[in-house]
Design a protein around this motif. Sequence first.
Motif, PDB file in Angstrom:
ATOM      1  N   MET A  60       0.919  -1.195   0.056  1.00 56.41           N
ATOM      2  CA  MET A  60       0.176   0.116  -0.124  1.00 56.41           C
ATOM      3  C   MET A  60       0.848   1.276  -0.065  1.00 56.41           C
ATOM      4  SD  MET A  60      -2.889  -0.960   2.804  1.00 56.41           S
ATOM      5  CE  MET A  60      -1.939  -1.909   4.224  1.00 56.41           C
ATOM      6  N   VAL A  61       0.390   2.365  -0.792  1.00 60.79           N
ATOM      7  CA  VAL A  61       1.318   3.435  -0.850  1.00 60.79           C
ATOM      8  C   VAL A  61       0.239   4.714  -0.501  1.00 60.79           C
ATOM      9  CG1 VAL A  61       2.971   2.767  -2.458  1.00 60.79           C
ATOM     10  CG2 VAL A  61       1.017   3.546  -3.426  1.00 60.79           C
ATOM     11  N   THR A  62       0.623   5.613   0.182  1.00 66.70           N
ATOM     12  CA  THR A  62       0.028   6.888   0.541  1.00 66.70           C
ATOM     13  C   THR A  62      -0.534   7.715  -0.521  1.00 66.70           C
ATOM     14  OG1 THR A  62       1.582   8.247   1.082  1.00 66.70           O
ATOM     15  CG2 THR A  62       0.713   6.846   2.933  1.00 66.70           C
ATOM     16  N   THR A  63       0.124   7.717  -1.621  1.00 69.19           N
ATOM     17  CA  THR A  63      -0.102   8.818  -2.619  1.00 69.19           C
ATOM     18  C   THR A  63      -1.273   8.172  -3.369  1.00 69.19           C
ATOM     19  OG1 THR A  63       1.584   7.498  -3.879  1.00 69.19           O
ATOM     20  CG2 THR A  63       2.069   9.594  -2.848  1.00 69.19           C
ATOM     21  N   ALA A  64      -1.764   6.891  -3.458  1.00 70.94           N
ATOM     22  CA  ALA A  64      -2.897   6.561  -4.234  1.00 70.94           C
ATOM     23  C   ALA A  64      -4.149   6.704  -3.379  1.00 70.94           C
ATOM     24  CB  ALA A  64      -2.605   4.993  -4.609  1.00 70.94           C
TER      25      ALA A  64
ATOM     26  N   ALA B  22      -0.109   4.374  12.428  1.00 68.96           N
ATOM     27  CA  ALA B  22       1.236   4.174  11.880  1.00 68.96           C
ATOM     28  C   ALA B  22       2.201   3.233  12.844  1.00 68.96           C
ATOM     29  CB  ALA B  22       1.990   5.454  11.684  1.00 68.96           C
ATOM     30  N   ASN B  23       1.635   3.437  14.041  1.00 66.90           N
ATOM     31  CA  ASN B  23       2.407   2.495  15.024  1.00 66.90           C
ATOM     32  C   ASN B  23       1.833   0.988  15.105  1.00 66.90           C
ATOM     33  OD1 ASN B  23       3.960   4.725  15.745  1.00 66.90           O
ATOM     34  ND2 ASN B  23       2.458   5.072  17.501  1.00 66.90           N
ATOM     35  N   LEU B  24       0.737   0.671  14.364  1.00 65.98           N
ATOM     36  CA  LEU B  24       0.377  -0.754  14.357  1.00 65.98           C
ATOM     37  C   LEU B  24       0.856  -1.659  13.282  1.00 65.98           C
ATOM     38  CD1 LEU B  24      -3.474   0.308  15.058  1.00 65.98           C
ATOM     39  CD2 LEU B  24      -1.909  -0.207  16.661  1.00 65.98           C
ATOM     40  N   GLY B  25       1.770  -1.114  12.506  1.00 70.31           N
ATOM     41  CA  GLY B  25       2.297  -1.897  11.266  1.00 70.31           C
ATOM     42  C   GLY B  25       3.041  -3.155  12.023  1.00 70.31           C
ATOM     43  N   PRO B  26       3.834  -3.158  13.098  1.00 68.87           N
ATOM     44  CA  PRO B  26       4.217  -4.360  13.414  1.00 68.87           C
ATOM     45  C   PRO B  26       3.354  -5.401  13.858  1.00 68.87           C
ATOM     46  CG  PRO B  26       5.721  -2.383  14.315  1.00 68.87           C
ATOM     47  CD  PRO B  26       4.437  -2.011  13.680  1.00 68.87           C
TER      48      PRO B  26
ATOM     49  N   GLY C 201       1.386 -11.990   8.359  1.00 70.76           N
ATOM     50  CA  GLY C 201       2.530 -12.663   8.093  1.00 70.76           C
ATOM     51  C   GLY C 201       3.241 -11.868   6.521  1.00 70.76           C
ATOM     52  N   VAL C 202       2.715 -10.648   6.617  1.00 72.56           N
ATOM     53  CA  VAL C 202       3.388  -9.941   5.562  1.00 72.56           C
ATOM     54  C   VAL C 202       4.067  -8.529   6.187  1.00 72.56           C
ATOM     55  CG1 VAL C 202       2.088 -10.721   3.602  1.00 72.56           C
ATOM     56  CG2 VAL C 202       1.282  -8.707   4.792  1.00 72.56           C
ATOM     57  N   PRO C 203       5.168  -8.196   5.756  1.00 71.31           N
ATOM     58  CA  PRO C 203       5.601  -6.877   6.052  1.00 71.31           C
ATOM     59  C   PRO C 203       4.562  -5.663   6.008  1.00 71.31           C
ATOM     60  CG  PRO C 203       7.230  -7.689   4.580  1.00 71.31           C
ATOM     61  CD  PRO C 203       5.948  -8.378   4.538  1.00 71.31           C
ATOM     62  N   VAL C 204       4.350  -5.118   7.084  1.00 71.29           N
ATOM     63  CA  VAL C 204       3.483  -3.885   7.179  1.00 71.29           C
ATOM     64  C   VAL C 204       4.123  -2.755   8.024  1.00 71.29           C
ATOM     65  CG1 VAL C 204       1.176  -2.918   7.819  1.00 71.29           C
ATOM     66  CG2 VAL C 204       1.477  -5.194   7.208  1.00 71.29           C
TER      67      VAL C 204
ATOM     68  N   ALA D 122       2.433   1.922   4.985  1.00 72.40           N
ATOM     69  CA  ALA D 122       1.426   1.144   4.569  1.00 72.40           C
ATOM     70  C   ALA D 122       0.048   1.364   5.263  1.00 72.40           C
ATOM     71  CB  ALA D 122       1.856  -0.128   4.698  1.00 72.40           C
ATOM     72  N   MET D 123       0.280   1.731   6.682  1.00 75.33           N
ATOM     73  CA  MET D 123      -0.647   1.878   7.601  1.00 75.33           C
ATOM     74  C   MET D 123      -1.463   3.203   7.236  1.00 75.33           C
ATOM     75  SD  MET D 123      -1.129  -0.927   8.876  1.00 75.33           S
ATOM     76  CE  MET D 123      -2.585  -0.453   9.969  1.00 75.33           C
ATOM     77  N   ARG D 124      -0.591   4.053   6.928  1.00 76.04           N
ATOM     78  CA  ARG D 124      -1.139   5.408   6.617  1.00 76.04           C
ATOM     79  C   ARG D 124      -1.988   5.433   5.330  1.00 76.04           C
ATOM     80  NH1 ARG D 124       3.932   7.176   8.058  1.00 76.04           N
ATOM     81  NH2 ARG D 124       4.050   7.943  10.169  1.00 76.04           N
TER      82      ARG D 124
END
Length: 149
Positions: free
Chosen positions: A6-10, A121-125, A132-135, A139-141
């Motif tokens: 996920m990207v914030t610009t889209a 943004a702090n919920l990624g981990p 099971g995928v890097p977040v 990506a959270m934003r």
Amino acid sequence: MFKEKMVTTAIPERVFALCKIVEKGSIYSSELKNKMEPEFLGNGSVYFNDYKNAAEELGLVTISDDLISLAVDPKIVKNIESMRMYINSHLELYDTGQFYLVTNAYFDKGNDIFKEDKNIANLGPMFSEMTGVPVDAVAMRAWRFWASF
């Protein structure tokens, strides 16, 4: 955006604006970019490819030989609500993508999600562990824009 990271610009509003321009007729990518991000603004943004790719991933547009065309019935992009209904009805197509996985994990948390950090943004981990995928924070934003959509 939906198939992978996920990207914030889209954001939904940019995807919608792109579709409204393309709705009027096929247009070359460079022309569309200039309409979306005119050079005279001098902001030097590099957002265009991200939301163009999101529109293509969602099946809203097709790109052939750098020519972008509307891929759906114009009534789907009549307004942002109709585009929202279309996208929400097709999310199952992206069930291996980061957005879908994080959304499922979010709902799996149930009411316990309200006990977590209020800064998304702090919920990624936590979501990395659950899916099971890097977040990451970016990506959270990005997720929050589309989750509310």
